[in-house]
Scaffold this active site. Structure first.
Site, mmCIF file in Angstrom:
data_model
loop_
_atom_site.group_PDB
_atom_site.id
_atom_site.type_symbol
_atom_site.label_atom_id
_atom_site.label_comp_id
_atom_site.label_asym_id
_atom_site.label_seq_id
_atom_site.Cartn_x
_atom_site.Cartn_y
_atom_site.Cartn_z
ATOM 1 C CB CYS A 1 14.870 7.575 -7.408
ATOM 2 S SG CYS A 1 15.970 8.236 -6.127
ATOM 3 C CG HIS B 1 17.540 3.564 -8.198
ATOM 4 N ND1 HIS B 1 17.410 4.337 -9.331
ATOM 5 C CD2 HIS B 1 17.842 4.428 -7.198
ATOM 6 C CE1 HIS B 1 17.632 5.601 -9.032
ATOM 7 N NE2 HIS B 1 17.902 5.687 -7.742
ATOM 8 C CD GLU C 1 16.725 1.679 -11.852
ATOM 9 O OE1 GLU C 1 17.322 2.768 -11.746
ATOM 10 O OE2 GLU C 1 15.635 1.441 -11.296
#
Length: 544
Positions: free
Chosen positions: A383, A516, A518
């Protein structure tokens, strides 16, 4: 019809209700049941989207664009069930909805009250979208006795009556503190907490006891006697060596069996916990280790990067190595010379610049990008980290005042505020100076990958879907400058207007992503980018 498990906490906060709920759901899954977990948050914010990471930790984003509590990340990582907007509710959202209805006249002139209007709204939330489920686990945030959580406890009291016998179970998590001066565990706080819950009309069927020391049978018997449950329903919960060993630990103590017994369900077989045994073995018995330097700005709050921490661990699981994370404050790099920065970053086997907001620490992040580029150290930008990589790339190309409009007016806006974009629901527009909450590009968006790119080989696909949370985008006008310097756009939005991924094909491993990743990583299914990044770090560790 779905059965309900209501999870409350007592004595103190931060005991691990979310982790316990996720572990219990994983155990029920291992027995073949279909589960979903929901979180009731008592605070008055509509959602955590505008809350500081220093207070609340990370904001977890779902595929459908909801900004939610970080516990939903635990839920997804332990069950693999994608969370939805309907899985997290706050007092603020409930009151906002009720007030909007009242202003429209939906209540036909009736006096609007906590009971029944607020409690009915909570019950409706708990029961929405539960088709084809065997169990719905509902975690109540906060601590029993807090004034903020009273409407939620009242709602589950009513809902238990509405559902009838054998359709709901109450699991209460408490603390059994160890008093060092006395050399004893004390059960009185648990007794008071369970009594407080009972005074609100909710009887605890299963009591989970967090403690530093093993809970003796005599203490379990005392808690059972005073709290009106069988001794087998008092479940010890000690710290585990890894959070991914918690489901195994709870099963060993009988949590899943006791919950099913409370429902009147016969338990005639053991769950298949092979998945969790393998994960625990990989975490506790690594075949090597790597060190990853995370150059960020929320260093004092571990939960600010919760999903990131876990995704790096998952990358380690995929490569059977231990991942040591060095949290590096980006602000410190802004005031250090090149020699000092080199001394800190040189031992790193990989450098990661995570997402974030605001100018503070930005030059330190850019310094981390520059070090990784020049020294051929594996680099991962997420990001804002990707945006910093693009700014660094443009500066390296000779435009030294390249910046982002997020930090103020600039003549070289490598990154600028996005004002409109297409979604499945049509054109979305935002205005500068508008509301902060819910105004970003949120949720899952598709990206097209270059056919011969590094990331397409990592994903094994030329089309992906990943979750976003940001207001600013990389300006494609700077594409020629970036490509001349070796940084290429290898992933774009389907219409080709928004850069999603950049990479350096001539670098050992250099990838920046606007989304993102994750948020979609799981211990039993590590995200391919994190698995590949840690693999590159392993190679780097052999060169150092």
């Amino acid at each position: 019809m779905a059965r309900y498990i209501f999870i409350t906490g007592g004595v103190v906060s931060s005991l691990g209700k979310g982790l316990m709920a996720a572990s219990l759901a994983a155990l029920l899954q291992a027995r073949g049941y279909r589960v979903r977990i929901r979180k009731f948050d008592p605070y008055l914010n509509v959602d955590p989207g505008t809350m500081s990471p220093h207070q609340h930790g990370e904001v977890y984003v779902t595929d459908d664009g909801a900004e939610t509590d970080l516990d939903l990340g635990h839920y997804e990582r332990f069950t693999g069930v994608a969370s939805r907007q309907s899985d997290n509710i706050t007092s603020g959202r409930i009151y906002k909805t009720i007030i909007e209805r009242e202003r429209r006249g939906d209540y036909l002139g009736a006096t609007v009250q906590v009971i029944p209007h607020v409690t009915d709204a909570i019950k409706a939330f708990a029961q929405a979208d539960t088709e084809d489920l065997d169990f719905v686990l509902c975690e109540i945030g906060g601590t029993v006795g807090d004034i903020e959580s009273l409407p939620f406890v009242e709602a589950i009291r009513q809902l238990r009556n509405d559902l009838g016998r054998n359709q709901s179970v109450s699991v209460h998590l408490t603390l059994v503190p160890y008093i060092a001066a006395a050399g004893e565990l004390k059960t009185k706080p648990t007794q008071h907490s369970v009594r407080e819950l009972a005074s609100l009309g909710v009887h605890a069927d299963v009591i989970v006891c967090r403690s530093e020391k093993p809970l003796p049978a005599s203490d379990r018997a005392k808690i059972a006697l005073f709290c009106n449950v069988p001794a087998s329903s008092v479940i010890p919960a000690l710290d585990a060596k890894t959070i991914y060993g918690v489901p195994l630990q709870y099963h060993a103590e009988g949590l899943d069996v006791e919950v099913l017994k409370a429902f009147g369900i016969d338990v005639d077989s053991a769950p298949d916990l092979t998945r969790w045994e393998e994960i625990e073995d990989r975490v506790l018995n690594p075949e090597g280790e790597v060190t990853i330097g995370v150059v960020g700005k929320y260093m004092g709050v571990p939960d600010a990067y919760k999903s990131l921490t876990e995704a790096l661990t998952h990358g380690g699981i995929a490569n059977r190595v231990k991942v040591n994370i060095r949290w590096l404050d980006a602000e410190l790099f802004e005031h250090g010379d090149e020699a000092e920065i080199t001394a800190v970053l040189e031992p790193m086997h990989g450098i990661l610049v995570p997402g974030g907001f605001g100018e503070r620490g930005s030059e330190g992040k850019i310094a981390g990008v520059k070090f990784a580029r020049e020294r051929n150290v594996p680099f991962f930008g997420i990001c804002l980290g990707m945006q910093m990589a693009c700014i660094e790339g443009v500066r390296a190309g000779g435009i030294t005042d390249a910046s982002t409009t997020e930090f103020g007016p600039t003549e070289e806006p490598v990154v600028g505020m996005i004002t409109e974009w297409m979604t499945s629901e049509g054109l979305q527009k935002r205005e500068e100076g508008g509301d902060m909450g819910g105004t970003m590009r949120l949720g899952a968006y598709t990206a097209k990958l270059g056919g011969n790119s590094v990331v397409s080989s990592i994903y094994g696909s030329d089309e992906i879907s990943e979750r976003h949370r940001h207001r600013y985008e990389v300006n494609t006008a700077y594409k020629p400058v970036l490509e001349q310097g070796g940084l290429v756009f290898s992933g774009m939005s389907p219409d080709g207007s928004l850069p999603e991924i950049v990479e350096r094909p001539d670098h050992p491993w250099f990838v920046g992503v606007q989304f993102h990743p994750e948020l979609k990583s799981k211990p039993f299914e590590p995200h391919p980018l994190f698995a590949s990044f840690i693999e590159a770090a392993v190679r780097q560790s052999r060169l150092v």
